[in-house]
Design an enzyme around this catalytic site. Sequence first.
Site, mmCIF file in Angstrom:
data_model
loop_
_atom_site.group_PDB
_atom_site.id
_atom_site.type_symbol
_atom_site.label_atom_id
_atom_site.label_comp_id
_atom_site.label_asym_id
_atom_site.label_seq_id
_atom_site.Cartn_x
_atom_site.Cartn_y
_atom_site.Cartn_z
ATOM 1 N N GLY A 19 0.795 -1.234 0.000
ATOM 2 C CA GLY A 19 0.000 0.000 0.000
ATOM 3 C C GLY A 19 0.826 1.282 0.000
ATOM 4 O O GLY A 19 0.294 2.358 -0.287
ATOM 5 N N SER A 20 2.126 1.166 0.310
ATOM 6 C CA SER A 20 2.958 2.380 0.338
ATOM 7 C C SER A 20 3.679 2.617 -0.989
ATOM 8 O O SER A 20 4.437 3.569 -1.118
ATOM 9 C CB SER A 20 4.006 2.243 1.454
ATOM 10 O OG SER A 20 4.734 1.041 1.266
ATOM 11 N N GLY A 21 3.469 1.749 -1.978
ATOM 12 C CA GLY A 21 4.197 1.871 -3.241
ATOM 13 C C GLY A 21 3.471 2.742 -4.267
ATOM 14 O O GLY A 21 2.435 3.349 -3.976
ATOM 15 N N TYR A 147 12.213 -12.500 -11.518
ATOM 16 C CA TYR A 147 10.946 -11.787 -11.295
ATOM 17 C C TYR A 147 9.834 -12.425 -12.131
ATOM 18 O O TYR A 147 8.718 -12.656 -11.639
ATOM 19 C CB TYR A 147 11.166 -10.325 -11.702
ATOM 20 C CG TYR A 147 9.961 -9.414 -11.667
ATOM 21 C CD1 TYR A 147 9.552 -8.833 -10.466
ATOM 22 C CD2 TYR A 147 9.259 -9.098 -12.830
ATOM 23 C CE1 TYR A 147 8.469 -7.959 -10.435
ATOM 24 C CE2 TYR A 147 8.179 -8.228 -12.803
ATOM 25 C CZ TYR A 147 7.788 -7.664 -11.605
ATOM 26 O OH TYR A 147 6.716 -6.794 -11.586
ATOM 27 N N LYS A 151 6.392 -14.227 -10.810
ATOM 28 C CA LYS A 151 5.068 -13.657 -11.124
ATOM 29 C C LYS A 151 4.181 -14.671 -11.841
ATOM 30 O O LYS A 151 2.986 -14.765 -11.580
ATOM 31 C CB LYS A 151 5.240 -12.408 -12.000
ATOM 32 C CG LYS A 151 5.732 -11.180 -11.232
ATOM 33 C CD LYS A 151 4.605 -10.573 -10.412
ATOM 34 C CE LYS A 151 5.030 -9.321 -9.702
ATOM 35 N NZ LYS A 151 4.036 -8.853 -8.736
ATOM 36 N N HIS A 190 12.498 2.223 -12.610
ATOM 37 C CA HIS A 190 12.022 2.012 -13.975
ATOM 38 C C HIS A 190 12.424 3.181 -14.862
ATOM 39 O O HIS A 190 12.842 4.231 -14.389
ATOM 40 C CB HIS A 190 10.500 1.823 -13.964
ATOM 41 C CG HIS A 190 10.073 0.509 -13.395
ATOM 42 N ND1 HIS A 190 9.405 0.394 -12.197
ATOM 43 C CD2 HIS A 190 10.246 -0.756 -13.848
ATOM 44 C CE1 HIS A 190 9.171 -0.896 -11.941
ATOM 45 N NE2 HIS A 190 9.672 -1.599 -12.927
ATOM 46 N N ASP A 281 19.512 -2.318 -23.698
ATOM 47 C CA ASP A 281 18.176 -1.836 -24.064
ATOM 48 C C ASP A 281 17.064 -2.646 -23.409
ATOM 49 O O ASP A 281 15.918 -2.238 -23.392
ATOM 50 C CB ASP A 281 17.988 -1.962 -25.581
ATOM 51 C CG ASP A 281 18.333 -0.663 -26.292
ATOM 52 O OD1 ASP A 281 18.409 0.387 -25.634
ATOM 53 O OD2 ASP A 281 18.529 -0.715 -27.529
HETATM 54 N N1 LIG Z 1 5.895 -0.258 -11.480
HETATM 55 C C1 LIG Z 1 5.591 -0.889 -12.601
HETATM 56 O O1 LIG Z 1 5.910 -0.432 -13.708
HETATM 57 C C2 LIG Z 1 4.819 -2.190 -12.559
HETATM 58 C C3 LIG Z 1 4.426 -2.753 -13.785
HETATM 59 C C4 LIG Z 1 3.699 -3.943 -13.762
HETATM 60 C C5 LIG Z 1 3.387 -4.543 -12.563
HETATM 61 N N2 LIG Z 1 3.813 -3.976 -11.397
HETATM 62 C C6 LIG Z 1 3.454 -4.662 -10.143
HETATM 63 O O2 LIG Z 1 2.628 -3.783 -9.383
HETATM 64 C C7 LIG Z 1 2.805 -4.052 -7.994
HETATM 65 C C8 LIG Z 1 3.115 -2.752 -7.284
HETATM 66 O O3 LIG Z 1 4.299 -2.207 -7.843
HETATM 67 P P1 LIG Z 1 4.821 -0.744 -7.439
HETATM 68 O O4 LIG Z 1 5.474 -0.203 -8.662
HETATM 69 O O5 LIG Z 1 3.743 -0.003 -6.747
HETATM 70 O O6 LIG Z 1 5.986 -1.150 -6.424
HETATM 71 P P2 LIG Z 1 6.751 -0.241 -5.373
HETATM 72 O O7 LIG Z 1 6.443 1.194 -5.551
HETATM 73 O O8 LIG Z 1 8.182 -0.686 -5.423
HETATM 74 O O9 LIG Z 1 6.117 -0.725 -4.004
HETATM 75 C C9 LIG Z 1 6.350 -2.022 -3.545
HETATM 76 C C10 LIG Z 1 5.459 -2.244 -2.355
HETATM 77 O O10 LIG Z 1 5.675 -3.578 -1.890
HETATM 78 C C11 LIG Z 1 5.950 -3.523 -0.497
HETATM 79 N N3 LIG Z 1 6.853 -4.613 -0.137
HETATM 80 C C12 LIG Z 1 8.031 -4.960 -0.735
HETATM 81 N N4 LIG Z 1 8.595 -6.000 -0.085
HETATM 82 C C13 LIG Z 1 7.756 -6.314 0.947
HETATM 83 C C14 LIG Z 1 7.787 -7.289 1.988
HETATM 84 N N5 LIG Z 1 8.804 -8.160 2.106
HETATM 85 N N6 LIG Z 1 6.770 -7.309 2.880
HETATM 86 C C15 LIG Z 1 5.741 -6.435 2.781
HETATM 87 N N7 LIG Z 1 5.637 -5.500 1.812
HETATM 88 C C16 LIG Z 1 6.644 -5.436 0.913
HETATM 89 C C17 LIG Z 1 6.626 -2.174 -0.282
HETATM 90 O O11 LIG Z 1 6.551 -1.803 1.091
HETATM 91 P P3 LIG Z 1 7.635 -0.755 1.725
HETATM 92 O O12 LIG Z 1 7.244 0.619 1.223
HETATM 93 O O13 LIG Z 1 7.460 -0.893 3.184
HETATM 94 O O14 LIG Z 1 8.987 -1.203 1.227
HETATM 95 C C18 LIG Z 1 5.761 -1.299 -1.188
HETATM 96 O O15 LIG Z 1 4.558 -0.959 -0.556
HETATM 97 C C19 LIG Z 1 3.916 -5.089 -7.896
HETATM 98 O O16 LIG Z 1 3.353 -6.357 -7.687
HETATM 99 C C20 LIG Z 1 4.600 -5.015 -9.243
HETATM 100 O O17 LIG Z 1 5.201 -6.240 -9.584
HETATM 101 C C21 LIG Z 1 4.511 -2.814 -11.362
#
Ligand SMILES: NC(=O)c1ccc[n+]([C@@H]2O[C@H](COP(=O)([O-])OP(=O)(O)OC[C@H]3O[C@@H](n4cnc5c(N)ncnc54)[C@H](OP(=O)(O)O)[C@@H]3O)[C@@H](O)[C@H]2O)c1
Length: 325
Positions: A19-21, A147, A151, A190, A281
Amino acid sequence: MADGDRTGAEGQRILVTGGSGLVGRAIEHMVTAGEGRPDEKWIFVSSREADLTDAAQTKALFDRLQPTHVIHLAAMVGGLFRNMKYNLDFWRKNVAINDNVLHSAFEHGVTKVVSCLSTCIFPDKTTYPIDETMIHNGPPHSSNFGYSYAKRMIDVQNKAYHQQHGCTFTAVIPTNVFGPNDNFNMEDGHVLPGLIHKVHLAKKNNTPLVIWGTGTPRRQFIYSLDLARLFIWVLREYNEVEPIILSVGEEDEVSIKEAAESIVSAMDFKGKFVFDTSKSDGQFKKTASNSKLRKYLPDFKFTPFSQAIEETCNWFVANYESARK
Ligand SMILES: NC(=O)c1ccc[n+]([C@@H]2O[C@H](COP(=O)([O-])OP(=O)(O)OC[C@H]3O[C@@H](n4cnc5c(N)ncnc54)[C@H](OP(=O)(O)O)[C@@H]3O)[C@@H](O)[C@H]2O)c1
């Protein structure tokens, strides 16, 4: 822990892991901006509430919060260069997190789980556009195999929980996400947030902008606030176990060079930009079809790319001190 102020005593208790991401904060923004309903209680957790790689901590979190629904976002996430360095860590952490969350959800009788895959986990050698049926059709790109396989196993588990226990555990497949609260680290993050940070520094220091790679790879980008609206729709309305791609159309794919030009224009950077072609790339393209989404939601309006880039750049400049970088 951010706790939506809706009571939801008889209603739904929606737990959002991660939720913090980037994506979690976007969903929280949309819920507080009016997308939430009075009978829903939204609970956003980060690793501070529980380390989800740990089964006991995950179970304790579910015991305490008793969710009826879960949006599962928590993951070890990173850009191309972090993935290339830490394939083992990406595999182990993400498999542990996903198994702990899905099994706790099952044991606690959660009605629905929506997890998050990504278009970068699809086979490297494929036909385009990719669609939801192709996830397991061949090895992923070698840069992020840890990864990707982790997934893909979410989809395997979702089907197995459904087959053996009738659970409605599903997953969405977003393309590259960007927006406020992203990780703007220039090495580990990213491509778009990294570029936004680089343009900001090049402008401030009056230096050229150096873009890693050739600038020719093509990507579909989705604004985190658009993705958040779609996540809420999936939670409420989408009842298939099969995953669904959440993406802008194929015609909206842009090259890294075009994306960089958008950022340069949004940040009014007047200096030179050069390509460091000694840097990798990654995958050349991973064009995804959003026709399944369009069948369900023909009228959904995505924020225009240039507007979303401008909002994200403005957010980054305004929050420079506290932004993740
Ligand atoms: N960003 C992209 O372009 C993208 C694209 C496709 C899919 N996704 C997917 O979308 C989802 C969210 O991605 P995001 O970009 O929002 O990621 P993010 O900003 O890196 O946030 C990751 C989140 O996961 C939490 N987390 C990581 N390790 C953890 C652990 N061991 N225990 C509990 N919480 C944990 C983090 O908590 P803390 O803040 O406490 O570390 C944070 O809230 C992911 O599943 C990712 O694979 C992302």
